[in-house]
Design an enzyme around this catalytic site. Structure first.
Site, short mmCIF file in Angstrom:
data_model
loop_
_atom_site.label_atom_id
_atom_site.label_comp_id
_atom_site.label_asym_id
_atom_site.label_seq_id
_atom_site.Cartn_x
_atom_site.Cartn_y
_atom_site.Cartn_z
CE LYS A 1 -4.04 3.65 2.21
NZ LYS A 1 -5.34 3.20 2.74
CE LYS B 1 -7.20 -2.34 6.69
NZ LYS B 1 -7.52 -0.91 6.55
CG ASP C 1 -7.71 2.11 0.50
OD1 ASP C 1 -8.87 2.59 0.58
OD2 ASP C 1 -7.15 1.54 1.45
CB SER D 1 -0.87 -0.03 1.26
OG SER D 1 -1.63 1.15 1.36
CE LYS E 1 -4.59 -0.09 0.18
NZ LYS E 1 -5.18 -0.90 1.27
CG ASP F 1 -10.47 -1.30 4.81
OD1 ASP F 1 -10.80 -1.79 5.90
OD2 ASP F 1 -9.37 -0.71 4.67
N GLY G 1 -3.88 -4.22 6.09
CA GLY G 1 -2.88 -3.89 7.10
C GLY G 1 -3.22 -2.58 7.76
CD GLU H 1 -8.65 -1.13 0.47
OE1 GLU H 1 -7.70 -1.42 -0.28
OE2 GLU H 1 -8.55 -1.15 1.71
O1 OSB Z 1 -7.22 1.59 4.43
O2 OSB Z 1 -5.98 -0.10 4.20
C1 OSB Z 1 -6.19 1.00 4.72
C2 OSB Z 1 -3.16 2.03 6.83
C3 OSB Z 1 -3.79 2.64 7.90
C4 OSB Z 1 -5.15 2.76 7.89
C5 OSB Z 1 -5.91 2.25 6.83
C6 OSB Z 1 -5.29 1.61 5.77
C7 OSB Z 1 -3.88 1.53 5.77
C8 OSB Z 1 -3.13 0.95 4.66
C9 OSB Z 1 -1.74 0.47 4.98
O3 OSB Z 1 -3.52 0.90 3.53
C10 OSB Z 1 -1.63 -1.01 4.95
C11 OSB Z 1 -0.32 -1.44 5.53
O4 OSB Z 1 0.64 -1.44 4.76
O5 OSB Z 1 -0.25 -1.78 6.73
MG MG Z 2 -8.31 0.41 3.05
#
Ligand code: OSB
Ligand code: MG
Length: 376
Positions: free
Chosen positions: A164, A263, A189, A136, A162, A239, A291, A214
């Site tokens: 953001k 998660k 995402d 991510s 992925k 999510d 994550g 996402e």
């Molecule tokens: O939306 O998946 C998410 C991190 C913090 C809060 C929300 C998200 C995320 C990530 C990071 O996308 C995922 C990771 O590498 O731990």
């Molecule tokens: Mg997410």
């Protein structure tokens, strides 16, 4: 049967190796709540994934600390339990607070695996010997910096990128990445940064051949995601919206999504994560493990969960070094050149907890003990 003798809480302060920016803000350091459960001479560990601010979910490390200390831990202390599967019933009257519940429940599973002399992955029902890893990638200062970051992660072997995104950091970013890498497995995402007025804009992203989009809309929504999913070719992945098995069933039935991010903290622990996994599997909906910028303890737990059969898409479970200069487990989690992590087969979580390092990072602690048995 086992008796929980003591529960220890601690807060760690850990600077991230790299700042992580999402549509809701930048994280440069994590405040981590760890729980440690003592029973039958063994110790199970759990990590609470709540953030410092109520931006991803309404929980924070501070609400989780209070709820754990005054509501959850007292219910677990002295309870006669078989294992992690008993926790949802024990915590039943406490509404919400999934991340706080998950930290304790997962610590019990961690302990149960040690007691049973099996790997945590096996105890959860895992069947995979390796898991597929994606990354991510947060919002970056510029497209140039983003392209360098993508190049570095692809070179490291990661199987899915992925990105953001948010209004203003979307189309131009997808265009730039697709121009350079037309074939890679790519997703985005939004962490609920869009609204229904953006639906036509989002529909234009079909041309980028994303594996999924996402959580584009509200964090608590199914209905409008279902309207959006009807309008676009690209699969929506939920999510934030999926809090439990019933949510997964509703979202699948309404076609609010075609993929689910699981998660374990968001759904309240391994029991519910497995239930979501099974419900999706029965309906042919693939899942992957999300994550929350975890330390090695949460990461080891995510790795075990990801070994279940319907985790068929690369997850956001990646190498320790992407987050920490030094992790709190031994060895650190590493990713192979093929973008895979080996699922440990040794007893328990498969990684030793580095107590010395944890002590050095601890800024707050609390302990609860079961009342000593009074004998005549
Ligand atoms: O939306 O998946 C998410 C991190 C913090 C809060 C929300 C998200 C995320 C990530 C990071 O996308 C995922 C990771 O590498 O731990
Ligand atoms: Mg997410």
């Amino acid at each position: 049967m086992m008796n929980v003798d003591a529960i220890h809480l601690r807060e760690l302060n850990m600077p991230l190796a790299f700042p992580f920016e999402t549509s809701f803000g930048v994280t440069t350091a994590r405040r981590i709540l760890l729980v440690e459960i003592e029973a039958e001479g063994l110790t199970g560990w759990g990590e609470c994934v709540a953030g410092e601010h109520p931006y991803f979910s309404d929980e924070t490390i501070d609400t989780a600390w209070i709820i754990t200390e005054i509501e959850l831990a007292p219910r677990l202390l002295g309870a006669e339990i078989e294992g992690g599967g008993d926790c949802p019933e024990i915590f039943r009257h406490v509404r919400g607070h999934h991340m706080a519940k998950a930290a304790l429940e997962n610590a019990v599973w961690d302990l149960q695996a040690q007691r049973a002399g099996v790997s945590l992955a096996k105890l959860l029902g895992g069947t995979r010997s390796t898991i597929a890893c994606g990354v991510s990638i947060g919002i970056q200062p510029s497209i140039e910096v983003l392209l360098e970051t993508v190049a570095k992660e692809l070179a490291a072997g990661y199987q899915r990128i992925k990105l953001k995104c948010r209004p203003g950091w979307d189309r131009k970013v997808f265009e730039a990445v697709r121009r350079r890498w037309p074939q890679i497995v790519l997703s985005c995402d939004a962490n609920s940064a869009y609204r229904m007025k953006d639906i036509e804009t989002i529909a234009t992203w079909d041309e980028f051949g994303l594996l999924m989009i996402e959580q584009p809309l509200w964090a608590d929504d199914f209905y409008f995601h279902s309207m959006l999913q009807k309008r676009i070719e690209t699969a929506i992945c939920l999510d934030e919206s999926i809090r439990n098995r019933r949510d997964a069933l509703a979202a699948i039935d309404m076609e609010s999504c075609r993929i689910i991010n699981i998660k374990v903290g968001r759904v309240g622990g391994f029991s519910e994560a497995i239930a979501v996994h099974n419900a999706a599997a029965e309906r042919g909906v693939p899942v992957w493990c999300g994550g929350m910028l975890e330390t090695g303890i949460g990461r080891a737990h995510n790795l075990a969960l990801s070994s279940l059969p319907n985790f068929s898409l690369p997850g956001d479970v990646s190498a320790s070094s992407r987050y920490w200069t030094e992790d709190i487990i031994e060895p650190a989690v590493t990713v192979s050149a093929e973008g895979e992590i080996a699922v440990p087969t040794s007893v328990g979580r498969g990684f030793a907890v580095d107590r010395e390092r944890i002590e050095a990072l601890t800024v707050r602690r609390g302990s609860l003990r079961a009342r000593a048995q009074v004998t005549a």
